[in-house]
Motif scaffolding. Structure first.
Motif, mmCIF file in Angstrom:
data_model
loop_
_atom_site.group_PDB
_atom_site.id
_atom_site.type_symbol
_atom_site.label_atom_id
_atom_site.label_comp_id
_atom_site.label_asym_id
_atom_site.label_seq_id
_atom_site.Cartn_x
_atom_site.Cartn_y
_atom_site.Cartn_z
ATOM 1 N N PRO A 1 19.621 -14.110 -69.116
ATOM 2 C CA PRO A 1 20.568 -15.198 -69.414
ATOM 3 C C PRO A 1 21.987 -14.702 -69.686
ATOM 4 N N LEU A 2 22.099 -13.519 -70.294
ATOM 5 C CA LEU A 2 23.424 -12.984 -70.595
ATOM 6 C C LEU A 2 24.173 -12.592 -69.323
ATOM 7 N N LEU B 1 26.650 -3.971 -71.717
ATOM 8 C CA LEU B 1 26.980 -5.048 -72.652
ATOM 9 C C LEU B 1 27.163 -4.520 -74.075
ATOM 10 N N ARG B 2 27.114 -3.189 -74.223
ATOM 11 C CA ARG B 2 27.393 -2.521 -75.493
ATOM 12 C C ARG B 2 26.484 -3.008 -76.625
ATOM 13 N N THR B 3 25.183 -3.069 -76.342
ATOM 14 C CA THR B 3 24.224 -3.505 -77.356
ATOM 15 C C THR B 3 24.125 -2.486 -78.479
ATOM 16 N N THR B 4 24.184 -2.975 -79.708
ATOM 17 C CA THR B 4 23.932 -2.158 -80.901
ATOM 18 C C THR B 4 22.697 -2.720 -81.602
ATOM 19 N N ILE C 1 21.381 -6.914 -80.847
ATOM 20 C CA ILE C 1 20.247 -7.082 -79.925
ATOM 21 C C ILE C 1 20.019 -8.568 -79.690
ATOM 22 N N PRO C 2 20.019 -9.004 -78.427
ATOM 23 C CA PRO C 2 19.782 -10.428 -78.171
ATOM 24 C C PRO C 2 18.333 -10.805 -78.460
ATOM 25 N N PRO D 1 13.527 -4.313 -84.628
ATOM 26 C CA PRO D 1 14.733 -5.127 -84.449
ATOM 27 C C PRO D 1 14.733 -5.884 -83.128
ATOM 28 N N TRP D 2 13.871 -5.460 -82.210
ATOM 29 C CA TRP D 2 13.770 -6.177 -80.939
ATOM 30 C C TRP D 2 12.986 -7.478 -81.093
#
Length: 540
Positions: free
Chosen positions: A295-296, A352-355, A359-360, A506-507
């Protein structure tokens, strides 16, 4: 006397152990000249006769007469029991014929005659290691290193068998001895890093990987290992960057995918008005885990997002937000030229520079109501009470399956004592036979064999109270449909996404609970902890 060192086996025996018949006149000529010497009366002296038999064997091999070659070499060995070259040439021939038991017997016979041949001990160790006879291989490698302690490969090989034996500190010492002999031994640093990581000595592991890369910047195994170590530590910035470098590895699936797709790889460029081909990387669990990014990508303004994935995922992803079309791999290859970019879902977090803070959320699945109803009827046969789904084995082809999977359904027997609980087998593939004949004391509704794809599994899982599983795709599926899932993790080679020393993820912050096998631990202790947690309640 036994030789102090070994010459290389003759090129004919070494390079062409099962050669096709060679009509070369030189083999015929050599055989015709040597045969009369083999039966002279009185016979040639033993050493000269053994050399003549060696020549006859090599010539026969060159002509494709494997039985004659074997016979001549065995006569040579009988004539001169310390003729190492004859043993090794015959061993090469027999190995090419997959007569491994005969090869082992031959090497042991040579070592009985010449016990100080370090290279033969090493060769025996390799043969035993290939057969997963690790303890015997260890003994062979240790003997080789005792005879020639300055040969780094003997220490390195010893390390490779000590690790699967669970003797990690000894393995680390073996790798260190190899590195001491050659300070630029990149494989030694990389494998030392792997061991230190398992021992929880993360700073030292990181240093070992970085030393490997200092020696050879394009040593992809060390780069990937460092990437996953950093990701497991939550150091996403550098971790994602190093992880994305896997595309440069000529042996990687991503490198091969690039050649097949033939389109530019998306590396963060604007997607406004562009068509993007997202190509599945890894297994079914990876696809579900990283499906959250689809979706992102669409939200970046892409005109079309196509997801190329395994057939068992098609119904599941057909209704996922952001996915315009789901394609088979064959259809993806055929349509690739019409797309502006392609990417792997596992590369998107980098661009997308996920930290750890950004996290989506997991991919949202829209389940077919008719499918849910159909499985509700099957589940209705269970008595009232809570329902727990079980998966105790993953894909047997997975590189870490020996560690992550349980040996059998019977290992879960402590769970059968839980009152008011019904169990549902979601097992697919390996382990289905056990599920079809469950223990008499614990009825088990086995549905795994009836599922056609992951959409079926999702429809079942959505109606369960809890899923208990090993580290496999079902964990990601359960968490994504919103069902609580308890994942039993192995002692060795825990996947980076479960991070370190934590019992949550965290996921999947709302759904996943982790039960880790401690260092030196065993599955029964983990299963007992799971049983106790069930008895206390199902809250994650």
């Amino acid at each position: 006397m036994c030789p102090s060192s070994l010459s290389e086996p003759s090129s004919s025996a070494q390079d062409e152990p099962v050669a096709q018949p060679d009509p070369s006149a030189r083999f015929v000529d050599a055989l015709n000249k040597v045969k009369p010497l083999l039966d002279l009366q009185p016979p040639l002296p033993p050493k000269e006769l053994a050399e003549a038999l060696q020549l006859a064997a090599v010539s026969s091999l060159g002509l494709g007469d494997l039985a004659d070659a074997e016979s001549y070499w065995r006569r040579a060995i009988e004539t001169n029991p310390r003729f190492a070259d004859a043993y090794l040439n015959l061993a090469t021939l027999l190995k090419g014929l997959n007569r491994l038991a005969d090869v082992e017997a031959l090497l042991r016979q040579l070592l009985d005659a010449c016990p100080d041949l370090a290279d033969v001990h090493n060769q025996l160790g390799s043969l035993l290691q290939d057969q997963a006879r690790m303890a015997e291989a260890e003994a062979a490698y240790r003997q080789a290193s005792r005879i020639l302690p300055d040969r780094l490969e003997f220490h390195y090989n010893l390390g490779t068998v000590l690790r699967p034996l669970g003797r990690w500190s000894e393995a680390a010492d073996a790798y260190r001895r190899a590195i001491a002999l050659r300070p630029d031994f990149v494989m030694g640093y990389s494998n030392l890093g792997n061991i230190l990581k398992e021992l929880g000595r993360l700073t030292e592991a990181e240093a070992a990987y970085r030393q490997a890369l200092a020696v050879s910047d394009d040593y992809h195994m060390a780069r990937f290992a460092l990437a996953t170590l950093l990701l497991s530590m939550g150091r996403f910035d550098e971790g994602w960057r190093l992880h994305d470098a896997r595309h440069a590895d000529p042996g990687s699936m991503q490198h091969k995918t690039q050649k097949v797709v033939g389109r530019p790889r998306w590396q963060g460029e604007s997607l406004v008005g562009k068509k993007l081909l997202v190509w599945q990387e890894g297994g079914l669990g990876d696809a579900i885990h990283f499906g959250r990014y689809l979706p992102l990508l669409k939200a970046q303004g892409a005109a079309q997002v196509a997801f190329v994935c395994a057939a068992s995922l098609h119904r599941l992803f057909a209704t996922v937000e952001g996915v315009d079309v789901v394609l088979t791999h064959e259809a993806g290859w055929a349509a690739a030229s019409s797309y502006d970019y392609w990417t792997s879902p596992l590369s998107v977090p980098f661009y997308l520079r996920t930290t750890t803070e950004t996290i989506p959320p997991p991919v949202r699945m829209t389940l077919d109501p008719l499918l849910v109803d159909a499985w509700r009827e099957r589940l209705a046969t269970l008595p009232s009470g809570r329902r727990i789904g079980l998966v105790w084995k993953g894909n047997a082809l997975h590189q870490n399956d020996a560690n992550r999977s349980l040996s059998s359904l019977a290992m879960l027997a402590p769970l059968w004592r839980l009152p008011g609980v019904s169990f549902v087998s979601l097992q697919k593939g390996d382990g289905e036979d056990e599920a079809q004949s469950p223990p008499a004391e614990q009825p088990l509704l086995h549905l795994g064999s009836e599922t056609k794809d992951m959409a079926d599994s999702a429809a079942i899982i959505a109606q369960l109270d809890l899923v208990i599983c090993v580290d496999t795709a079902i964990a990601h599926l359960a968490a994504s449909v919103g069902t609580r899932c308890w994942v039993m993790l192995p002692e060795q080679s825990v996947d980076w996404r479960w991070m370190l020393e934590r019992d949550d993820s965290p996921w999947y912050p709302e759904t996943i609970r982790l039960f880790r096998q401690p260092l030196g631990g065993r599955w029964p202790a983990v299963i007992e902890r799971v049983r106790q947690a069930c008895a206390e309640g199902f809250d994650a």
